[in-house]
Motif scaffolding. Structure first.
Motif, PDB file in Angstrom:
ATOM      1  N   GLY A  65      12.351  -5.883  -5.624  1.00 58.04           N
ATOM      2  CA  GLY A  65      12.181  -4.770  -6.170  1.00 58.04           C
ATOM      3  C   GLY A  65      12.891  -3.515  -5.468  1.00 58.04           C
ATOM      4  O   GLY A  65      13.435  -3.712  -4.174  1.00 58.04           O
ATOM      5  N   TYR A  66      13.283  -2.555  -6.303  1.00 55.84           N
ATOM      6  CA  TYR A  66      13.706  -1.230  -5.730  1.00 55.84           C
ATOM      7  C   TYR A  66      12.852  -0.200  -5.854  1.00 55.84           C
ATOM      8  O   TYR A  66      12.104  -0.083  -6.868  1.00 55.84           O
ATOM      9  CB  TYR A  66      14.979  -0.806  -6.271  1.00 55.84           C
TER      10      TYR A  66
ATOM     11  N   ALA B  44       0.796  -1.220  -0.024  1.00 61.21           N
ATOM     12  CA  ALA B  44       0.216  -0.032  -0.057  1.00 61.21           C
ATOM     13  C   ALA B  44       0.755   1.250  -0.115  1.00 61.21           C
ATOM     14  O   ALA B  44       0.475   2.248  -0.651  1.00 61.21           O
ATOM     15  CB  ALA B  44      -1.084   0.062   1.146  1.00 61.21           C
ATOM     16  N   GLU B  45       1.861   1.193   0.527  1.00 57.48           N
ATOM     17  CA  GLU B  45       2.863   2.575   0.918  1.00 57.48           C
ATOM     18  C   GLU B  45       3.580   2.596  -0.440  1.00 57.48           C
ATOM     19  O   GLU B  45       3.553   3.835  -0.886  1.00 57.48           O
ATOM     20  CB  GLU B  45       3.807   2.055   2.028  1.00 57.48           C
ATOM     21  N   LYS B  46       3.825   1.559  -1.204  1.00 59.64           N
ATOM     22  CA  LYS B  46       4.773   1.811  -2.267  1.00 59.64           C
ATOM     23  C   LYS B  46       3.814   2.391  -3.410  1.00 59.64           C
ATOM     24  O   LYS B  46       4.183   3.000  -4.332  1.00 59.64           O
ATOM     25  CB  LYS B  46       5.493   0.504  -2.808  1.00 59.64           C
TER      26      LYS B  46
ATOM     27  N   TRP C 276       5.821   5.746  -3.884  1.00 63.87           N
ATOM     28  CA  TRP C 276       7.176   5.099  -4.443  1.00 63.87           C
ATOM     29  C   TRP C 276       6.956   4.627  -5.709  1.00 63.87           C
ATOM     30  O   TRP C 276       5.933   4.324  -6.269  1.00 63.87           O
ATOM     31  CB  TRP C 276       7.421   3.776  -3.377  1.00 63.87           C
ATOM     32  N   LEU C 277       8.258   4.807  -6.386  1.00 66.17           N
ATOM     33  CA  LEU C 277       8.068   4.347  -7.798  1.00 66.17           C
ATOM     34  C   LEU C 277       9.150   3.202  -7.870  1.00 66.17           C
ATOM     35  O   LEU C 277      10.215   3.216  -7.242  1.00 66.17           O
ATOM     36  CB  LEU C 277       8.659   5.467  -8.972  1.00 66.17           C
ATOM     37  N   GLN C 278       8.687   2.169  -8.720  1.00 66.22           N
ATOM     38  CA  GLN C 278       9.803   1.329  -8.851  1.00 66.22           C
ATOM     39  C   GLN C 278      10.810   1.494  -9.958  1.00 66.22           C
ATOM     40  O   GLN C 278      10.552   2.074 -10.748  1.00 66.22           O
ATOM     41  CB  GLN C 278       8.841  -0.298  -9.085  1.00 66.22           C
TER      42      GLN C 278
ATOM     43  N   ASP D 106      17.413   4.443  -2.279  1.00 63.93           N
ATOM     44  CA  ASP D 106      16.384   3.684  -2.624  1.00 63.93           C
ATOM     45  C   ASP D 106      16.059   2.659  -1.475  1.00 63.93           C
ATOM     46  O   ASP D 106      16.858   2.262  -1.087  1.00 63.93           O
ATOM     47  CB  ASP D 106      16.443   3.404  -3.863  1.00 63.93           C
ATOM     48  N   CYS D 107      14.645   2.178  -1.355  1.00 62.20           N
ATOM     49  CA  CYS D 107      14.442   1.309  -0.472  1.00 62.20           C
ATOM     50  C   CYS D 107      14.583  -0.053  -1.293  1.00 62.20           C
ATOM     51  O   CYS D 107      14.099  -0.045  -2.461  1.00 62.20           O
ATOM     52  CB  CYS D 107      12.956   1.453   0.000  1.00 62.20           C
TER      53      CYS D 107
END
Length: 136
Positions: free
Chosen positions: A124-125, A61-63, A67-69, A77-78
């Protein structure tokens, strides 16, 4: 400056230097090093008595919101990782093939992403969107 993020004890739902879980470490890093506020989710996680496998839907949900992959990671980056079938762990890419993360019961560490225990779990990043962020 990075040294203050290494060795933080693992504490489930922790969000400070006395103890943090993986998202707590990301929260501290973004808040204190990058000066970028992100949600802590501590209350939500505590109230719902989240277990490790339950963090996946929250991260997903947060991404979607902030966030963009990315195809390849850049510093800050996460890095999203799974345990079994679930996205259940997150860390921060530091560059030079290294990640800062906290995975209980051990304290936070800098590790190499090419370590087999991490590399095989990466799903993923993600890069924080710069638009629509709440102000500090």
């Amino acid at each position: 400056m990075l040294s203050k993020f290494v060795g933080i004890p693992y504490v489930a739902h922790g969000r400070d230097y006395d103890g943090a879980d993986c998202w707590g470490l990301v929260y501290l890093y973004y808040r204190d090093l990058l000066g970028t506020p992100i949600p802590s989710y501590s209350v939500e996680m505590h109230e719902r008595e989240f277990h490790r496998r339950d963090i996946g839907p929250l991260i997903d949900a947060e991404k979607e919101k902030r966030w963009l992959q990315a195809d390849a990671p850049s510093p800050g980056d996460c890095v999203l990782l799974r345990a079994g079938r679930y996205n259940s762990h997150v860390g921060i890419f530091l560059g030079a093939g290294k990640i800062l993360h906290s995975e209980g019961p051990e304290p936070s560490v800098v590790a190499r992403l090419d370590d087999m225990r991490l590399r095989s779990r990466i799903t993923g990043y993600f890069r924080l969107k710069t638009d629509g962020l709440p102000s500090a």
